[in-house]
Design a protein around this motif. Structure first.
Motif, PDB file in Angstrom:
ATOM      1  N   LEU A   1       0.828  -1.211   0.000  1.00 31.78           N
ATOM      2  CA  LEU A   1       0.000   0.000   0.000  1.00 31.78           C
ATOM      3  C   LEU A   1       0.862   1.260   0.000  1.00 31.78           C
ATOM      4  N   ILE A   2       1.917   1.251   0.799  1.00 28.61           N
ATOM      5  CA  ILE A   2       2.802   2.422   0.857  1.00 28.61           C
ATOM      6  C   ILE A   2       3.568   2.580  -0.451  1.00 28.61           C
ATOM      7  N   GLU A   3       4.021   1.475  -1.023  1.00 30.23           N
ATOM      8  CA  GLU A   3       4.698   1.548  -2.320  1.00 30.23           C
ATOM      9  C   GLU A   3       3.766   2.131  -3.384  1.00 30.23           C
TER      10      GLU A   3
ATOM     11  N   ASP B   1       0.917   5.802   8.954  1.00 31.47           N
ATOM     12  CA  ASP B   1       1.910   5.645   7.895  1.00 31.47           C
ATOM     13  C   ASP B   1       1.296   5.817   6.510  1.00 31.47           C
ATOM     14  N   LEU B   2       0.052   5.374   6.331  1.00 29.32           N
ATOM     15  CA  LEU B   2      -0.616   5.566   5.045  1.00 29.32           C
ATOM     16  C   LEU B   2      -0.969   7.035   4.825  1.00 29.32           C
ATOM     17  N   VAL B   3      -1.415   7.692   5.875  1.00 31.44           N
ATOM     18  CA  VAL B   3      -1.734   9.120   5.780  1.00 31.44           C
ATOM     19  C   VAL B   3      -0.491   9.917   5.408  1.00 31.44           C
ATOM     20  N   ALA B   4       0.645   9.601   6.057  1.00 27.93           N
ATOM     21  CA  ALA B   4       1.895  10.316   5.776  1.00 27.93           C
ATOM     22  C   ALA B   4       2.334  10.109   4.332  1.00 27.93           C
ATOM     23  N   ALA B   5       2.237   8.876   3.851  1.00 22.92           N
ATOM     24  CA  ALA B   5       2.646   8.598   2.468  1.00 22.92           C
ATOM     25  C   ALA B   5       1.714   9.280   1.476  1.00 22.92           C
ATOM     26  N   ALA B   6       0.424   9.306   1.778  1.00 24.45           N
ATOM     27  CA  ALA B   6      -0.533   9.964   0.889  1.00 24.45           C
ATOM     28  C   ALA B   6      -0.260  11.458   0.817  1.00 24.45           C
ATOM     29  N   GLU B   7      -0.019  12.086   1.969  1.00 25.86           N
ATOM     30  CA  GLU B   7       0.251  13.526   1.992  1.00 25.86           C
ATOM     31  C   GLU B   7       1.550  13.852   1.272  1.00 25.86           C
ATOM     32  N   ALA B   8       2.556  13.015   1.447  1.00 27.67           N
ATOM     33  CA  ALA B   8       3.858  13.267   0.820  1.00 27.67           C
ATOM     34  C   ALA B   8       3.787  13.181  -0.701  1.00 27.67           C
ATOM     35  N   ASN B   9       2.848  12.370  -1.207  1.00 30.79           N
ATOM     36  CA  ASN B   9       2.779  12.143  -2.649  1.00 30.79           C
ATOM     37  C   ASN B   9       1.548  12.758  -3.312  1.00 30.79           C
ATOM     38  N   GLY B  10       0.783  13.539  -2.544  1.00 30.64           N
ATOM     39  CA  GLY B  10      -0.396  14.187  -3.099  1.00 30.64           C
ATOM     40  C   GLY B  10      -1.477  13.218  -3.531  1.00 30.64           C
ATOM     41  N   CYS B  11      -1.595  12.116  -2.795  1.00 35.66           N
ATOM     42  CA  CYS B  11      -2.575  11.080  -3.137  1.00 35.66           C
ATOM     43  C   CYS B  11      -3.792  11.143  -2.213  1.00 35.66           C
ATOM     44  N   GLU B  12      -4.884  10.536  -2.631  1.00 31.70           N
ATOM     45  CA  GLU B  12      -6.113  10.536  -1.854  1.00 31.70           C
ATOM     46  C   GLU B  12      -6.390   9.161  -1.257  1.00 31.70           C
ATOM     47  N   LEU B  13      -6.940   9.165  -0.042  1.00 34.99           N
ATOM     48  CA  LEU B  13      -7.378   7.947   0.628  1.00 34.99           C
ATOM     49  C   LEU B  13      -8.905   7.957   0.670  1.00 34.99           C
ATOM     50  N   HIS B  14      -9.514   6.948   0.086  1.00 34.63           N
ATOM     51  CA  HIS B  14     -10.973   6.878   0.020  1.00 34.63           C
ATOM     52  C   HIS B  14     -11.473   5.756   0.924  1.00 34.63           C
ATOM     53  N   ASP B  15     -12.132   6.098   2.012  1.00 34.78           N
ATOM     54  CA  ASP B  15     -12.766   5.124   2.892  1.00 34.78           C
ATOM     55  C   ASP B  15     -14.243   5.058   2.537  1.00 34.78           C
TER      56      ASP B  15
END
Length: 333
Positions: free
Chosen positions: A83-85, A106-120
């Motif tokens: 998921l992080i990759e 850790d997922l939130v940090a990776a998403a913010e660092a890469n400008g990605c969205e997390l959809h729950d």
């Protein structure tokens, strides 16, 4: 909006039933998925193109969808590296698990660092009301099952599809993560606070034209010790005019409950109808949907005929045979 197309993540799913989210997308929105990603030890296989994250990215995939619905709905630590990759490569993530992506630091940090969205997907987006029990215009049908994962969603989608082919007024109403990912909206019913569950189903199925059918996605089973509550909310909040009985005949026991057996269709008919008539005295059981995917053709057809003769109700496998019999029964209400 969740960006498409998807790469379907199966993780280390122990069997095909555990991958029902991905299976639903494959079967009902195949144009939205480029392939599947499986980890070592995965026992599920959708028969789709096996892809690495890089290969799927090259093919245009924008979102990695967790296509696994495990018991308890948790994000496995074993999945985290993948998921992080994916986030580091620019993928958005989408999940229908109870364990939310946004709660994993850790997922939130990776998403913010890469400008990605997390959809729950399993997060209510509306302040749902408490159910009133008031009769609504329009017609509603609900599939109730002898167990979990017997094909209730597929039955509703197949009936909706058949009605639309006939030019009838019809809407599929999603109540779980798979249905929401396939359809685009709905109510994540098992994540709604208990007092508001029936009210959320009323909200989902409002007043409509007298000849319009809402196909409410079924959940759980009234006979399942773990998940009967969500079914009860659908029965009372949905106020169905018609019930379809759902069954998978090759099970040796209830899903996840080895000490419990599935009820007979006769018991399901009697219990579900009595409960449905609390809020809609005119509700009827009009048909039976049998999931015969693990049966050969001759065995399946013989079983469908036997059940239809025994129960005196139109009986079909809406995927193997089609939903025509069920829609015919509904059209006569």
């Amino acid at each position: 909006m969740i960006k498409t197309p998807y790469l379907l993540f199966l993780g280390d799913a122990p069997d095909m039933l555990a991958a029902k989210v991905a299976i639903g997308i494959r079967d009902w929105r195949p144009e939205n998925a480029v392939g599947q990603f499986r980890m070592e030890g995965c026992k599920a296989d959708l028969g789709m193109t096996e892809m690495t994250l890089a290969e799927a990215k090259e093919a245009g995939a924008k979102t990695l969808v967790i296509g696994v619905a495990n018991r308890g709905g948790v994000i496995s630590d074993a999945w985290k590296s993948v998921l992080i990759e994916a986030l580091n490569m620019g993928y958005d993530l989408a999940s229908g698990l109870h364990n939310l992506l946004r709660e994993e630091a850790d997922l939130v940090a990776a998403a913010e660092a890469n400008g990605c969205e997390l959809h729950d997907v399993r997060v209510p987006s509306v302040q749902y009301p408490i159910a009133t029990g008031k009769k609504r215009t329009g017609k509603r049908v609900l599939t109730v099952g002898t167990d979990c994962s017997v094909g209730k969603m597929y039955t509703a989608m197949a009936m909706d599809q058949e009605m639309r082919k006939r030019g009838m007024k019809s809407t599929f109403r999603a109540t779980g993560q798979t249905g929401i990912l396939v359809h685009g909206d709905g109510v994540p019913l098992d994540a709604v606070i208990a007092d508001f569950m029936a009210g959320s189903v009323e909200y989902l199925t409002p007043d409509n034209d007298e000849d319009h059918w809402d196909h409410i996605e079924g959940q759980g089973s009234l006979f399942h010790a773990s998940y009967s509550g969500v079914t009860m909310a659908l029965v009372h909040g949905g106020q169905p005019d018609a019930l379809i009985l759902g069954h998978e005949p090759t099970r040796e026991h209830m899903r996840g409950l080895p000490d419990y057996q599935q009820p007979a269709l006769e018991d399901l008919r009697d219990v579900a109808l009595r409960l449905a008539q609390v809020v809609n005295p005119n509700c009827k059981v009009v048909g039976i949907s049998i999931n015969t995917q693990h049966m050969g053709e001759d065995e399946a057809m013989a079983y469908l005929a036997e059940v239809e003769d025994r129960m005196g109700l139109p009986t079909t496998d809406p995927i193997r045979v089609g939903a025509g019999k069920l829609v015919d029964a509904l059209a006569n209400i």
